[in-house]
Design a protein around this motif. Structure first.
Motif, PDB file in Angstrom:
ATOM      1  N   GLY A   1       0.884  -1.308   0.066  1.00  0.00           N
ATOM      2  CA  GLY A   1      -0.032  -0.047  -0.003  1.00  0.00           C
ATOM      3  C   GLY A   1       0.775   1.197  -0.029  1.00  0.00           C
ATOM      4  N   PHE A   2       1.760   1.122   0.943  1.00  0.00           N
ATOM      5  CA  PHE A   2       2.576   2.388   1.008  1.00  0.00           C
ATOM      6  C   PHE A   2       3.620   2.773  -0.087  1.00  0.00           C
ATOM      7  CE2 PHE A   2       1.087   2.523   5.252  1.00  0.00           C
ATOM      8  CZ  PHE A   2       0.716   3.615   5.697  1.00  0.00           C
ATOM      9  N   VAL A   3       4.476   1.713  -0.461  1.00  0.00           N
ATOM     10  CA  VAL A   3       5.316   1.784  -1.618  1.00  0.00           C
ATOM     11  C   VAL A   3       4.665   2.138  -2.892  1.00  0.00           C
ATOM     12  CG1 VAL A   3       7.079   0.699  -2.706  1.00  0.00           C
ATOM     13  CG2 VAL A   3       6.985   0.375  -0.375  1.00  0.00           C
ATOM     14  N   SER A   4       3.612   1.450  -3.362  1.00  0.00           N
ATOM     15  CA  SER A   4       2.867   1.435  -4.595  1.00  0.00           C
ATOM     16  C   SER A   4       2.404   3.057  -4.527  1.00  0.00           C
ATOM     17  CB  SER A   4       1.836   0.493  -4.968  1.00  0.00           C
ATOM     18  OG  SER A   4       0.993   0.519  -4.098  1.00  0.00           O
ATOM     19  N   THR A   5       1.798   3.441  -3.550  1.00  0.00           N
ATOM     20  CA  THR A   5       1.148   4.800  -3.377  1.00  0.00           C
ATOM     21  C   THR A   5       2.028   5.902  -3.410  1.00  0.00           C
ATOM     22  OG1 THR A   5      -0.824   3.621  -2.323  1.00  0.00           O
ATOM     23  CG2 THR A   5      -0.831   5.896  -2.305  1.00  0.00           C
ATOM     24  N   GLY A   6       3.278   5.505  -2.716  1.00  0.00           N
ATOM     25  CA  GLY A   6       4.076   6.518  -2.743  1.00  0.00           C
ATOM     26  C   GLY A   6       4.795   6.938  -4.108  1.00  0.00           C
ATOM     27  N   ILE A   7       5.000   5.768  -4.886  1.00  0.00           N
ATOM     28  CA  ILE A   7       5.400   5.923  -6.357  1.00  0.00           C
ATOM     29  C   ILE A   7       4.529   6.753  -6.970  1.00  0.00           C
ATOM     30  CG2 ILE A   7       5.964   4.760  -8.363  1.00  0.00           C
ATOM     31  CD1 ILE A   7       7.165   2.499  -6.806  1.00  0.00           C
ATOM     32  N   ALA A   8       3.011   6.390  -6.894  1.00  0.00           N
ATOM     33  CA  ALA A   8       1.964   7.116  -7.648  1.00  0.00           C
ATOM     34  C   ALA A   8       1.991   8.484  -7.213  1.00  0.00           C
ATOM     35  CB  ALA A   8       0.804   6.388  -7.293  1.00  0.00           C
ATOM     36  N   ALA A   9       2.096   8.896  -5.985  1.00  0.00           N
ATOM     37  CA  ALA A   9       2.069  10.076  -5.465  1.00  0.00           C
ATOM     38  C   ALA A   9       3.089  11.025  -5.846  1.00  0.00           C
ATOM     39  CB  ALA A   9       2.079  10.258  -3.907  1.00  0.00           C
ATOM     40  N   VAL A  10       4.336  10.590  -6.024  1.00  0.00           N
ATOM     41  CA  VAL A  10       5.579  11.208  -6.525  1.00  0.00           C
ATOM     42  C   VAL A  10       5.279  11.573  -7.961  1.00  0.00           C
ATOM     43  CG1 VAL A  10       7.837  11.236  -6.954  1.00  0.00           C
ATOM     44  CG2 VAL A  10       7.137  10.373  -4.657  1.00  0.00           C
ATOM     45  N   ILE A  11       4.942  10.658  -8.891  1.00  0.00           N
ATOM     46  CA  ILE A  11       4.539  10.879 -10.101  1.00  0.00           C
ATOM     47  C   ILE A  11       3.496  11.640 -10.425  1.00  0.00           C
ATOM     48  CG2 ILE A  11       4.022   9.997 -12.279  1.00  0.00           C
ATOM     49  CD1 ILE A  11       5.550   7.239 -11.107  1.00  0.00           C
ATOM     50  N   GLY A  12       2.351  11.611  -9.786  1.00  0.00           N
ATOM     51  CA  GLY A  12       1.095  12.462  -9.913  1.00  0.00           C
ATOM     52  C   GLY A  12       1.487  13.808  -9.550  1.00  0.00           C
ATOM     53  N   ILE A  13       2.050  13.951  -8.516  1.00  0.00           N
ATOM     54  CA  ILE A  13       2.159  15.330  -8.142  1.00  0.00           C
ATOM     55  C   ILE A  13       3.061  16.276  -8.934  1.00  0.00           C
ATOM     56  CG2 ILE A  13       3.265  16.637  -6.105  1.00  0.00           C
ATOM     57  CD1 ILE A  13       2.252  14.951  -4.090  1.00  0.00           C
ATOM     58  N   ILE A  14       4.208  15.634  -9.342  1.00  0.00           N
ATOM     59  CA  ILE A  14       5.209  16.114 -10.408  1.00  0.00           C
ATOM     60  C   ILE A  14       4.373  16.516 -11.645  1.00  0.00           C
ATOM     61  CG2 ILE A  14       7.419  16.025 -11.628  1.00  0.00           C
ATOM     62  CD1 ILE A  14       8.310  14.284  -9.383  1.00  0.00           C
ATOM     63  N   VAL A  15       3.926  15.545 -12.362  1.00  0.00           N
ATOM     64  CA  VAL A  15       3.180  15.626 -13.553  1.00  0.00           C
ATOM     65  C   VAL A  15       2.013  16.670 -13.467  1.00  0.00           C
ATOM     66  CG1 VAL A  15       1.825  14.539 -15.240  1.00  0.00           C
ATOM     67  CG2 VAL A  15       3.878  13.441 -14.251  1.00  0.00           C
ATOM     68  N   GLY A  16       1.174  16.573 -12.477  1.00  0.00           N
ATOM     69  CA  GLY A  16       0.226  17.507 -12.160  1.00  0.00           C
ATOM     70  C   GLY A  16       0.635  18.873 -11.896  1.00  0.00           C
ATOM     71  N   ALA A  17       1.561  18.938 -11.156  1.00  0.00           N
ATOM     72  CA  ALA A  17       2.052  20.371 -10.934  1.00  0.00           C
ATOM     73  C   ALA A  17       2.701  20.995 -12.403  1.00  0.00           C
ATOM     74  CB  ALA A  17       3.019  20.410  -9.868  1.00  0.00           C
ATOM     75  N   LEU A  18       3.504  20.348 -12.846  1.00  0.00           N
ATOM     76  CA  LEU A  18       4.184  20.865 -14.174  1.00  0.00           C
ATOM     77  C   LEU A  18       2.820  21.190 -15.157  1.00  0.00           C
ATOM     78  CD1 LEU A  18       7.073  18.568 -14.681  1.00  0.00           C
ATOM     79  CD2 LEU A  18       6.991  20.718 -13.626  1.00  0.00           C
ATOM     80  N   ALA A  19       2.079  20.407 -15.286  1.00  0.00           N
ATOM     81  CA  ALA A  19       0.829  20.710 -16.357  1.00  0.00           C
ATOM     82  C   ALA A  19       0.183  21.962 -15.847  1.00  0.00           C
ATOM     83  CB  ALA A  19      -0.246  19.448 -16.461  1.00  0.00           C
ATOM     84  N   GLY A  20      -0.393  22.039 -14.457  1.00  0.00           N
ATOM     85  CA  GLY A  20      -1.071  23.142 -14.146  1.00  0.00           C
ATOM     86  C   GLY A  20      -0.449  24.376 -14.013  1.00  0.00           C
ATOM     87  N   TYR A  21       1.010  24.349 -13.722  1.00  0.00           N
ATOM     88  CA  TYR A  21       1.733  25.495 -13.521  1.00  0.00           C
ATOM     89  C   TYR A  21       1.969  26.214 -14.875  1.00  0.00           C
ATOM     90  CZ  TYR A  21       5.146  29.058 -12.214  1.00  0.00           C
ATOM     91  OH  TYR A  21       6.167  30.208 -11.960  1.00  0.00           O
ATOM     92  N   PHE A  22       2.559  25.580 -15.879  1.00  0.00           N
ATOM     93  CA  PHE A  22       3.176  25.903 -16.999  1.00  0.00           C
ATOM     94  C   PHE A  22       2.125  26.178 -18.017  1.00  0.00           C
ATOM     95  CE2 PHE A  22       7.087  24.115 -15.422  1.00  0.00           C
ATOM     96  CZ  PHE A  22       7.853  25.387 -15.397  1.00  0.00           C
ATOM     97  N   GLY A  23       1.063  25.221 -17.979  1.00  0.00           N
ATOM     98  CA  GLY A  23       0.068  25.499 -18.835  1.00  0.00           C
ATOM     99  C   GLY A  23       0.194  25.062 -20.563  1.00  0.00           C
ATOM    100  N   ARG A  24      -0.601  25.800 -21.420  1.00  0.00           N
ATOM    101  CA  ARG A  24      -0.302  25.751 -22.721  1.00  0.00           C
ATOM    102  C   ARG A  24       0.153  24.262 -23.341  1.00  0.00           C
ATOM    103  NH1 ARG A  24       2.882  31.485 -23.363  1.00  0.00           N
ATOM    104  NH2 ARG A  24       1.110  32.789 -22.758  1.00  0.00           N
ATOM    105  N   TRP A  25       1.286  24.276 -23.957  1.00  0.00           N
ATOM    106  CA  TRP A  25       1.665  22.838 -24.645  1.00  0.00           C
ATOM    107  C   TRP A  25       2.147  21.918 -23.763  1.00  0.00           C
ATOM    108  CZ3 TRP A  25       6.788  21.193 -24.227  1.00  0.00           C
ATOM    109  CH2 TRP A  25       7.499  22.074 -24.003  1.00  0.00           C
ATOM    110  N   VAL A  26       2.679  22.444 -22.711  1.00  0.00           N
ATOM    111  CA  VAL A  26       3.103  21.647 -21.525  1.00  0.00           C
ATOM    112  C   VAL A  26       2.044  20.681 -20.857  1.00  0.00           C
ATOM    113  CG1 VAL A  26       4.182  20.996 -19.297  1.00  0.00           C
ATOM    114  CG2 VAL A  26       5.258  22.818 -20.980  1.00  0.00           C
TER     115      VAL A  26
END
Length: 361
Positions: A163-188
């Motif tokens: 539970g913790f390892v798989s969700t930890g991996i998912a959280a790290v990837i999801g937060i980074i990808v979502g943060a970059l998409a929401g902050y930079f917008g446009r083509w990113v």
């Protein structure tokens, strides 16, 4: 006569307010206590049930053989040289009369059957349908005579680790990808949003089954990696939405005016303010990962033997329906654990919802 200055109440911080609101929900607090107890059981599993000493003095030195339950490589070489063969009770005194040991609370091994008089005065573990729960085996034994209580205790470590390892991996990837998409917008945002949609189309179970078929010796770490690499999309979409909402806030504008760079604004200013709602899918994700791993083990594709797993016990009970204890105890553990994480996630959702805070509920 001077007018009295009205007393102003000191406002609580956001996280303190969340904790106060969370604490009001009795079911959520009970679930949190249950999860904490599970974590304690997982950490202390070698001291609760096992046949290796927690600590022993042998030939003038202290050893911790029970640590081998966490990693077999941690078992000291002296026990291999002296041919203990994982039987410590007789071999310690036979090889060193001055030796002493502190034993687990329950002398039962999660990987093998305990034989007669292996522990003085203790009968051998019964096999098959004779292994009903009794005073020596609180939850009975498996078809092979392995104690179910010992497997349940050590299986807690597997469940929480998945539970913790798989969700930890998912959280790290999801937060980074979502943060970059929401902050930079446009083509990113366009590229990352298409990536999120692509990963959403990949079913986790099918990918895990394909991986098991390809890899010669699959381990639980492969399962955790697949669950983490395919379970981050919900976190990414929620993070993206929060970053889009906060991107034009006054504190972000002030940070840009002071010359802060993009990454600093993302991780230092926006992310702490967007983290509260992100915790909700993380809690639900832990429950989902535990349920998926248990389902895979139930089907025979999960944790490889001999590692204990709640789902593996259910699988053993499926082929031996008369051994009801193999179904009741692990099924109840899976149900309560998944329910606890869902209750925690629901309580976090209500505690961090600004509309409920404004309504004073």
């Amino acid at each position: 006569m001077s007018a009295e200055i009205p007393h102003q109440a000191i406002s609580r911080g956001f996280w303190r307010e969340v904790w106060v609101r969370f604490r009001r929900r009795k079911l959520a607090m009970a679930a949190l206590i249950y999860v904490i107890l599970l974590a304690i059981v997982a950490l202390l599993s070698p001291a609760i049930a096992g046949t290796r000493p927690i600590v022993c003095k042998y030939k003038g030195r202290l050893y911790f053989p029970a640590m081998a339950y966490f990693n077999p490589r941690w078992e000291n070489e002296i026990f291999f040289r002296d041919k203990f063969r994982k039987r410590y009770v007789q071999n310690l005194k036979r090889n060193d009369p001055n030796s002493w040991a502190i034993w687990p609370l329950v002398y039962q091994d999660p990987y093998r059957r305990v034989t007669k008089d292996e522990w003085p005065g203790h009968p051998g573990n019964p096999t098959g349908a004779d292994g009903k729960p009794n005073r020596y085996h609180l939850m009975g034994t498996t078809q092979e005579g392995i104690d179910v209580f010992a497997q349940m205790v050590h299986g807690t470590r597997t469940a929480l680790l998945v539970g913790f390892v798989s969700t930890g991996i998912a959280a790290v990837i999801g937060i980074i990808v979502g943060a970059l998409a929401g902050y930079f917008g446009r083509w990113v945002d366009i590229l990352l949003s298409r990536l999120i949609e692509l990963v959403m189309c990949i079913p986790s179970l099918v990918l895990i089954l394909a991986l098991i078929a390809i890899i010669e010796n699959p381990t639980i770490w492969h399962v955790m990696a697949v669950l983490g690499l395919t379970g981050w999309t919900g976190i990414a979409r929620l993070t993206r939405g929060e970053f889009i909402r906060l991107n034009n806030s006054e504190f972000v504008t002030a940070a840009r005016a002071l010359g802060a760079r993009g990454l600093r604004i993302i991780f230092r200013h926006i992310l702490p303010n967007a983290l509260a709602p992100i915790l909700v899918p993380i809690s639900f994700g832990i429950a989902s990962a535990i349920l998926i791993e248990s389902g895979l083990s139930f089907l025979g594709f999960g944790t490889p033997p001999p590692h204990p797993s709640w789902g593996s016990l259910l699988n053993a009970g499926r082929s031996n329906l008369q051994m009801w204890w193999l179904i009741v105890f692990p099924g109840l553990a899976i149900f309560l654990t998944v329910l606890a994480y869902n209750l925690i996630g629901e309580a976090l959702q209500e505690a961090t919802d600004p509309r409920l805070r404004e309504a004073g509920k």
